[in-house]
Design a protein around this motif. Structure first.
Motif, mmCIF file in Angstrom:
data_model
loop_
_atom_site.group_PDB
_atom_site.id
_atom_site.type_symbol
_atom_site.label_atom_id
_atom_site.label_comp_id
_atom_site.label_asym_id
_atom_site.label_seq_id
_atom_site.Cartn_x
_atom_site.Cartn_y
_atom_site.Cartn_z
ATOM 1 N N LEU A 26 1.120 -0.866 -0.083
ATOM 2 C CA LEU A 26 0.398 0.227 0.296
ATOM 3 C C LEU A 26 1.225 1.330 -0.034
ATOM 4 N N ASN A 27 1.164 2.081 -0.780
ATOM 5 C CA ASN A 27 1.972 2.613 -1.131
ATOM 6 C C ASN A 27 1.552 4.079 -0.592
ATOM 7 N N ASN A 28 -0.335 4.815 -0.903
ATOM 8 C CA ASN A 28 -0.618 5.274 -0.034
ATOM 9 C C ASN A 28 -0.461 5.858 2.079
ATOM 10 N N THR A 35 -11.256 2.000 4.750
ATOM 11 C CA THR A 35 -10.817 0.999 4.445
ATOM 12 C C THR A 35 -10.169 0.497 3.103
ATOM 13 N N TYR A 36 -8.927 -0.609 3.443
ATOM 14 C CA TYR A 36 -7.884 -0.489 2.469
ATOM 15 C C TYR A 36 -7.908 -1.809 1.048
ATOM 16 N N GLU A 37 -7.550 -2.018 -0.424
ATOM 17 C CA GLU A 37 -7.895 -2.696 -1.400
ATOM 18 C C GLU A 37 -6.289 -3.038 -1.404
ATOM 19 N N VAL A 38 -5.931 -4.876 -1.184
ATOM 20 C CA VAL A 38 -4.531 -4.716 -1.347
ATOM 21 C C VAL A 38 -4.533 -6.044 -2.085
ATOM 22 N N PRO A 39 -4.534 -5.904 -3.679
ATOM 23 C CA PRO A 39 -4.156 -6.923 -4.071
ATOM 24 C C PRO A 39 -2.486 -7.401 -3.844
ATOM 25 N N LEU A 40 -3.322 -9.433 -3.486
ATOM 26 C CA LEU A 40 -1.603 -10.008 -3.367
ATOM 27 C C LEU A 40 -1.417 -10.819 -4.384
ATOM 28 N N ILE A 55 1.635 -7.396 8.655
ATOM 29 C CA ILE A 55 1.627 -6.326 7.843
ATOM 30 C C ILE A 55 2.782 -5.891 8.583
ATOM 31 N N ASP A 56 3.982 -5.111 7.689
ATOM 32 C CA ASP A 56 5.189 -4.219 8.615
ATOM 33 C C ASP A 56 4.295 -3.034 6.763
ATOM 34 N N ASN A 59 8.194 2.648 6.523
ATOM 35 C CA ASN A 59 8.732 4.512 7.066
ATOM 36 C C ASN A 59 8.404 4.373 8.213
ATOM 37 N N SER A 60 8.106 5.651 8.832
ATOM 38 C CA SER A 60 7.934 5.626 9.782
ATOM 39 C C SER A 60 6.200 6.433 10.167
ATOM 40 N N ASP A 61 5.969 6.725 9.211
ATOM 41 C CA ASP A 61 4.345 6.676 8.836
ATOM 42 C C ASP A 61 3.481 6.651 10.393
ATOM 43 N N ALA A 62 2.537 6.669 10.901
ATOM 44 C CA ALA A 62 2.160 5.403 11.743
ATOM 45 C C ALA A 62 0.878 4.687 11.535
ATOM 46 N N PHE A 63 0.948 2.994 11.337
ATOM 47 C CA PHE A 63 -0.060 3.205 11.057
ATOM 48 C C PHE A 63 -1.186 1.740 12.552
#
Length: 82
Positions: A26-28, A35-40, A55-56, A59-63
């Motif tokens: 997920l690049n955004n 809700t996010y969709e991530v094709p695998l 889920i990893d 970067n330093s953005d909070a999740f």
């Protein structure tokens, strides 16, 4: 994750299995209550057995993800096969 032997009740940050091959990303930037969709890459998933997903962040953005015990906005994993 190659290790599928972990148990939810005993899993902590300190004893978590290593993250393996990336199946999707997920690049955004993320936002709360969204809700996010991530094709695998299904070609990298071994059929017929348990699958562990991690889920990893790179970067330093909070999740933030609510716990399963939350009364609202519980996390969901929805798999759609095509």
């Amino acid at each position: 994750m190659a290790d599928t032997s972990w148990q939810e009740g005993g899993l902590t940050y300190s004893n978590r299995p290593p993250v393996g091959t990336t199946l999707g990303s997920l690049n955004n930037p993320t936002a709360s209550n969204t809700t996010y969709e991530v094709p695998l890459d299904a070609g990298r998933i071994q059929p017929g057995g348990p699958v562990s997903l991690a889920i990893d962040s790179t970067n330093s953005d909070a999740f933030y993800v609510n716990s399963n015990e939350a009364t609202t906005n519980r996390p969901q994993l929805v798999l759609t096969f095509s």
